[in-house]
Design an enzyme around this catalytic site. Structure first.
Site, PDB file in Angstrom:
ATOM      1  N   GLU A 216     -39.246  21.657 -11.445  1.00  6.71           N
ATOM      2  CA  GLU A 216     -38.123  20.889 -11.979  1.00  6.71           C
ATOM      3  C   GLU A 216     -36.787  21.421 -11.479  1.00  6.71           C
ATOM      4  OE1 GLU A 216     -38.420  20.342 -16.168  1.00  6.71           O
ATOM      5  OE2 GLU A 216     -40.490  19.713 -16.018  1.00  6.71           O
ATOM      6  N   LYS A 351     -42.420  11.508 -24.343  1.00  6.19           N
ATOM      7  CA  LYS A 351     -42.728  11.286 -22.928  1.00  6.19           C
ATOM      8  C   LYS A 351     -43.507   9.976 -22.828  1.00  6.19           C
ATOM      9  CE  LYS A 351     -43.308  16.153 -21.541  1.00  6.19           C
ATOM     10  NZ  LYS A 351     -44.315  17.250 -21.538  1.00  6.19           N
TER      11      LYS A 351
HETATM   12  O1  LIG Z   1     -43.875  20.664 -20.706  1.00 11.51           O
HETATM   13  C1  LIG Z   1     -42.953  19.871 -20.499  1.00 11.51           C
HETATM   14  O2  LIG Z   1     -42.131  19.688 -21.383  1.00 11.51           O
HETATM   15  C2  LIG Z   1     -42.880  19.051 -19.231  1.00 11.51           C
HETATM   16  C3  LIG Z   1     -41.485  18.903 -18.726  1.00 11.51           C
HETATM   17  O3  LIG Z   1     -40.812  20.127 -18.632  1.00 11.51           O
HETATM   18  O4  LIG Z   1     -43.703  19.581 -18.241  1.00 11.51           O
HETATM   19  P1  LIG Z   1     -44.967  18.722 -17.716  1.00 11.51           P
HETATM   20  O5  LIG Z   1     -44.438  17.417 -17.281  1.00 11.51           O
HETATM   21  O6  LIG Z   1     -45.580  19.542 -16.611  1.00 11.51           O
HETATM   22  O7  LIG Z   1     -45.884  18.594 -18.900  1.00 11.51           O
HETATM   23 MG   LIG Z   2     -43.184  21.002 -22.877  1.00 14.57          MG
END
Ligand SMILES: O=C(O)[C@@H](CO)OP(=O)(O)O
Ligand SMILES: [Mg+2]
Length: 439
Positions: A216, A351
């Site tokens: 990121e 998400k």
């Molecule tokens: O854990 C998290 O919050 C995400 C974003 O930082 O990571 P990932 O998309 O790899 O789950």
């Molecule tokens: Mg996380």
């Protein structure tokens, strides 16, 4: 009636150079909406399933051609002719068509691509910005007096990366800053870029800049303890003439599921010399850190199924620290309901691809808000130029957004989108700011 005329799915690449699903939806008026699906690395067990093609060797088994075929085949046949403006109806049809509890048959990546592209197509057809359309959908679900006005979110931004995102020796995944003293989104972003540059300068000074940058865009230095990462960030904050705690606070994404061994019920912290902590030990450590540092937010401080640990952490810190469930809740209302009952956490990471449709994302956002949980809309570690989540955060007055560092274009696309929205809203733009938990 505006109807769904045509669907087109294709494989494109994400910020890790891996295939992901892009979908275009054309409405009967000829306007097209497009969305690209993100992808996680530190995925939780309870997330909706991202369909990949392990047998397809082109991309080391990471292809998404099956998901794309579902978009162009089964899904297209099912939703062509449907009312394009009926987002809830289309999302329900997608869920029913898949028929599994986790979208594992058609793939959450196929389904989400369609769901988001539908919203874009409607916004295009109406000739309005996406956040205006999303805000209308959001409002249609609210009771009078509930969080209806668009609000620009406070960004929490990754400075130093560890865990599964950087591959060095830090156990914790993200060390982030929240510019709590900012009075507008653009000021928050300005403060953040100054801190990001200053962290780089501090690392250079100490010959620690290293070559690694996390997925990121956070710095990935080789450090001997997790605490050192916070010390470095605080040094940079001070170097910017900002006061830790008053102007800028620290947030952590511990991502504890990834160093938790369910067999022995212990957390293995390698950066601290392979300390094995039980749940109570982990809670005590986080409480100690929260006392020692200006930490206002801790995400996934405990593993995704350590409900008792979560309840005890929330009992201890919940009145003063934002405790975010990411892997814990996986943007699923059923998981969040359990959290509300058990007093586990006081905030939820949102998400879109953890749940797989826009409507279910609204469900999670609304349930959280109604139970006093804070909401943080989040990108994934695998991202693209798609900026849907920026509009989503504004439209639902989510309050906070987590996108990653300010030095990678797939992240900046979203930060810049928020700048444009702020500009468009003009002097009437409202900014969420950051209120301390319990304050
Ligand atoms: O854990 C998290 O919050 C995400 C974003 O930082 O990571 P990932 O998309 O790899 O789950
Ligand atoms: Mg996380």
């Amino acid at each position: 009636m505006l109807t769904v005329m045509k669907l087109k799915g294709r494989e494109v690449l994400d910020s890790r150079g891996r295939p992901t699903v892009e979908v275009e939806v054309a409405g009967s008026n000829g306007e097209v909406g497009r969305a690209i699906v993100p992808s996680g690395a530190s995925t939780g067990r309870h997330e909706a399933i991202e369909l990949r093609d392990p047998e397809d060797r082109r991309h080391g088994g990471m292809g998404v051609l099956r998901a794309v075929a579902h978009v162009n085949g089964e899904i297209a046949s099912a939703i062509q002719g449907m009312d394009l403006e009926d987002q809830a109806g289309i999302d329900a049809a997608l869920v029913a068509l898949d028929g599994t509890p986790n979208k594992g048959r058609l793939g959450a990546n196929a389904i989400l691509g369609v769901s988001l592209a539908v919203a874009h197509a409607v916004a295009a057809a109406r000739g309005e910005p996406l956040y205006v359309h999303l805000n209308r959908l959001w409002r249609s679900r609210l009771e009078p007096g509930e969080f209806a006005e668009p609000v620009l979110p406070m960004p929490m931004v990754n400075m130093i990366s560890g865990g599964l995102h950087a591959g060095v020796n830090l156990d914790f995944q993200d060390f982030l800053t929240i510019p709590v003293g900012a009075s507008s989104y653009s000021e928050a972003l300005e403060m953040t870029t100054a801190i990001y540059r200053a962290v780089g300068a501090v690392l250079r000074e100490k010959d620690m800049e290293g070559t690694l940058v996390g997925d990121e865009g956070g710095y990935g230095p080789k450090l001997s303890t997790n605490a050192q990462a916070i010390d470095l960030i605080l040094e940079a904050v001070l170097g910017c003439g900002m006061e830790p705690g008053r102007d800028v606070a620290i947030a952590l994404d511990v991502a504890a599921s990834h160093f938790y061994d369910p067999k022995t019920a212990t957390y293995h912290l390698t950066a601290a010399g392979d300390d094995a902590l039980d749940s109570a030990g982990m809670v005590a450590m986080l409480a100690h850190w929260a006392k020692l540092y200006p930490i206002v937010s801790i995400e996934d401080g405990l593993a995704e199924d350590d409900w008792n640990g979560w309840s005890s952490l929330t009992g201890m810190l919940g009145n003063s620290v934002q405790l975010i469930g990411d892997d814990l809740f996986a943007t699923q209302t059923a998981r969040l309901r359990q959290g509300v009952e058990r007093h586990a956490g006081n905030a939820i990471l949102i998400k879109v691809n953890q749940v797989g449709t826009l409507s279910e994302t609204f469900d999670a956002l609304l349930l959280a808000r109604r139970h006093g949980y804070r909401t943080i809309v989040s990108a994934r570690s695998g991202e693209t130029e798609d900026t849907t989540i920026a509009d989503l955060a504004v439209a639902t007055a989510a309050g906070q957004i987590k996108i990653g560092s300010v030095a990678r274009s797939e992240r900046l696309a979203k930060y810049n989108r928020l700048l444009r929205i702020e500009d468009e809203l003009g002097p009437s733009a409202r900014f969420a700011g950051f209120k301390p938990t319990g304050g």
